[in-house]
Design an enzyme around this catalytic site. Structure first.
Site, PDB file in Angstrom:
ATOM      1  CG  HIS A 471      -1.847   1.151   1.312  1.00 13.96           C
ATOM      2  ND1 HIS A 471      -3.176   1.087   0.987  1.00 13.96           N
ATOM      3  CD2 HIS A 471      -1.634   2.438   1.696  1.00 13.96           C
ATOM      4  CE1 HIS A 471      -3.734   2.265   1.155  1.00 13.96           C
ATOM      5  NE2 HIS A 471      -2.817   3.115   1.599  1.00 13.96           N
ATOM      6  CD  GLU A 472       1.396   3.571   3.653  1.00 12.54           C
ATOM      7  OE1 GLU A 472       1.541   4.638   3.013  1.00 12.54           O
ATOM      8  OE2 GLU A 472       0.336   3.316   4.264  1.00 12.54           O
ATOM      9  CG  HIS A 475       0.145   6.158  -0.863  1.00 13.36           C
ATOM     10  ND1 HIS A 475      -0.886   6.785  -1.539  1.00 13.36           N
ATOM     11  CD2 HIS A 475      -0.419   5.589   0.231  1.00 13.36           C
ATOM     12  CE1 HIS A 475      -2.021   6.581  -0.875  1.00 13.36           C
ATOM     13  NE2 HIS A 475      -1.765   5.854   0.195  1.00 13.36           N
ATOM     14  CG  HIS A 478       0.594   8.864  -7.115  1.00 17.74           C
ATOM     15  ND1 HIS A 478      -0.570   9.166  -6.450  1.00 17.74           N
ATOM     16  CD2 HIS A 478       0.444   9.387  -8.352  1.00 17.74           C
ATOM     17  CE1 HIS A 478      -1.364   9.837  -7.260  1.00 17.74           C
ATOM     18  NE2 HIS A 478      -0.782   9.982  -8.420  1.00 17.74           N
TER      19      HIS A 478
HETATM   20 ZN   LIG Z   1      -3.112   5.212   1.738  1.00 18.11          ZN
END
Ligand SMILES: [Zn+2]
Length: 681
Positions: A471-472, A475, A478
């Protein structure tokens, strides 16, 4: 010499952690705020006529060093803090908010922005420049820049009232939570509760100088009770107490505050020219309008309801075997846990040996390599804020961002420490931008709280921690792949209901056996995670998904309805919070209603926190990530053409409308069916 006030003389101009001392922060902030104010004044008082470059662009690039120092300071306040840093934070925060409100209230500055906005036909702007102009202008207008002086004062008063009332709302919930506890002396009353939780309850009792056990309404105490306690009367009592929070007509009652907050938000929206507060909020979201959100919530409700009903039916038959004729909401968690245990019980400890942190990290780097051609090389010549932090140079196989293959600097900080807050997050020390023709690459950081390795055992992750890392890291990608002109449209600077797409998208890979087997290997024997365990992982992920979906939709619909136009005609005297809530959530509620309880009075997400007219975004983001991943699944989860299209979406940050970005990637709008398919098969 204050190192925060110099150009960083380090590799990649990275933060000079070795030279920064705590006493450097406050003077640096004060001086950099002054410097930034002068930059703003220079833009506002420029004698040249306002144009895109000397106003909009100049503003976007202003305050650079202040941003860098703020990032360093606040990142450290989360990951490596101490009393001194916390004290400085308390001094600095009001200075920074005063600085930003000075900018948003600067009338000369706004006059110039408005001139450029009104005369935009004069300029040939590319898509990103057009976005920057719109966003800059809207940012001021949404703060009241177009209002006359009298209305500006009204807005200021509303904002002040709202912040006080929201604060009061939260304080009431907290007081009601803390004012209650249940003292239990007979251990038999707590049958079913695991030993570790019992020890926690005994500890709570001890703190109060009581014998036996104490259960409170704090979630770490309350949730295990509702999940494990065989004692139905006890579950009922606690559920009632929890459901009556701030709904007892006492000094902590939140019913009037709800009405006042809803009214004030509506007034604010009208003052700024919107039909409702939801219209005001959603203008700045991917979903754009209340109609679109309601349509989304109702579509999902209609399609998920049969699945939820089926789940509840299964639970009811379990309860019936225990002699419960009419199952109540306070029975749900208990029977759901019973069923989960019977069907998919899978132990964290059983899985951990297969998930060695180093191997999981290697896998996520490998995935980024396969999808986007990125390479991660550990380096040791960049300064760190703690010896445990690892640093990586992210490189691209081909030179995409200028003269060499450098893409980003990545910090990875995996283990808990005294000065680190709980949880996991991605952040950046420096954002990407193109300035004077040079593509300045970002410095990204991932911070987690995974168990430390010992002399005998490497760091081993639970499956949930594996998904957290993905998940991290989603990010982080991105941020790493950001490739835009302006720093304030770069990387994760996107609309609020779009920002979780890259992170949740990457989590999907953890459930793909083909990929999972490449790294889920026993750290001692090298044995690959067996198929039946993989099956259990994905089955338990979707367990009670229908019920959970309806619950989330209930919150989302309630939130949207409070902030819709109904607030306009809301009569504070006759409006009944309980009736309103019961009616609004009638389709999402799967258990009989209790006349004594309500959820609105403790719905802190929307009445205290920032989720007003935004609760829908949890499910919205899930549809986005499920739909994006579905596209990969249909064409191969490592499909290079689709990965290339997805990379464009990630690199574009906030430079384009997110729905347009999404459609360019996917070929169509996100479809609810993709989420249903993932959840229910
Ligand atoms: Zn998040």
């Amino acid at each position: 010499m204050n190192p925060l006030l110099q150009k960083f003389n380090t590799k990649y101009n990275s933060a000079p952690f070795n030279e920064i001392k705590e006493e450097h922060y406050l003077p640096a902030f004060k001086e950099l705020i002054e410097i930034s104010k002068k930059e703003i004044e220079k833009i506002a008082n420029n004698t040249e006529e306002a144009n895109f470059s000397n106003t909009i662009e100049a503003l976007a690039y202003s305050g650079e060093q202040l941003d860098v120092v703020s990032n360093i300071f606040f990142n450290l306040n989360s990951a490596e803090t101490n009393d001194e840093i916390q004290k400085i934070a308390q001094e600095v925060s009001p200075l920074l908010s005063e600085y930003s409100s000075q900018i948003s209230q600067n009338e000369e500055l706004f006059a110039r922005i408005k001139k450029v906005f009104d005369e935009q036909e004069k300029y040939t702007l590319n898509e990103e420049q057009q976005m920057l102009l719109n966003e800059t202008y809207k940012g001021f207008v949404r703060n009241g820049a177009l209002l006359n002086d009298e209305d500006k004062k009204k807005l200021e008063k509303i904002n002040m009232d709202l912040s006080l009332k929201s604060l009061q709302f939260g304080q009431n919930v907290l007081a009601e939570t803390n004012n209650y506890f249940k003292h239990i002396t007979d251990k038999k009353d707590l049958a079913g509760i695991p030993d570790a939780i019992l020890a926690q309850y005994a500890e709570e009792a001890k703190e109060r100088n009581l014998e036996g056990y104490v259960v409170t309404l704090q979630y770490p105490s309350y949730i295990p009770l509702m999940t494990y306690a065989e004692n139905r009367e006890l579950r009922k009592e606690l559920a009632l107490e929890s459901g009556k929070k701030a709904f007892k007509n006492n000094e902590f009652d939140n019913q009037n505050l709800i009405k006042e907050i809803v009214k004030l938000r509506q007034e604010k929206a009208e003052l700024l020219g919107y039909k409702s507060f939801a219209d005001y909020v959603l203008e700045e979201r991917m979903a754009k309008s209340p109609a679109k959100v309601f349509e989304f919530l109702n579509e999902l409700l209609e399609k998920a309801t049969p699945f939820a009903q089926k789940e509840i039916k299964e639970l009811k038959s379990l309860a019936k075997a225990d002699g419960i004729e009419e199952m109540q909401s306070y029975d749900h968690a208990f029977y759901a846990e019973k069923l989960r245990k019977a069907k998919y019980d899978i132990d964290d400890e059983e899985l951990k040996p297969y998930f060695q942190l180093d191997k999981v990290e290697e896998a996520v780097f490998g995935l980024a390599n396969q999808l986007f051609g990125l390479e991660f090389v550990e380096i040791n010549d960049v300064q760190k804020y703690h010896p445990e932090v690892k640093t990586y140079e992210v490189r691209s196989q081909k030179s995409e961002y200028g003269s060499n293959n450098f893409v980003a600097l990545l910090y990875a900080d995996y283990h808990p420490r005294k000065g680190k807050r709980a949880g996991a997050w991605m952040t950046s020390f420096k954002s990407q931008k193109i300035e004077n023709g040079e593509n300045i690459r970002p410095h990204i950081s991932v911070v987690c709280n995974f168990t430390k390795p010992t002399a005998e055992t490497p760091s081993l992750l639970t499956f949930q921690e594996v998904t957290t890392l993905f998940h991290e890291f989603g990010h982080a990608l991105h941020g790493i792949l950001a490739n835009t002109q302006y720093p304030n449209l770069s990387g994760t600077s996107v609309k609020w209901d779009f920002v979780e797409l890259p992170s949740q998208f990457l989590e999907n890979y953890c459930y793909e056996p083909e990929f999972l087997k490449t790294f889920a290997k026993h750290y001692q024997t090298g044995e690959v995670l067996p198929d039946e365990k993989i099956q259990k992982i994905s089955d338990s992920k979707n367990f009670m998904e229908g019920y959970q979906t309806l619950r989330q939709l209930g919150f989302g619909i309630l939130d949207m309805t409070y902030h819709s136009e109904i607030a306009k005609s809301l009569d504070v005297k006759s409006f009944d919070v309980k009736n309103f809530e019961d009616e609004t959530t009638s389709k999402t509620n799967l258990y009989p209603k209790n006349p004594e309880t309500v959820m609105s009075t403790s719905f802190s997400h929307i009445f205290q926190g920032g989720y007003s007219a935004g609760y829908y975004s949890y499910k919205w983001a899930e549809v986005l990530d499920a739909d994006a991943f579905q596209y990969f699944k249909e064409n191969g989860i490592f499909n290079p053409e689709i990965a290339a299209k997805y990379k464009v979406l990630l690199s574009s940050g906030g430079t384009k409308d997110p729905m347009e970005l999404y459609k360019n990637f996917r070929g169509s709008e996100p479809k609810v069916e993709s989420l249903l398919k993932r959840a229910f098969g």
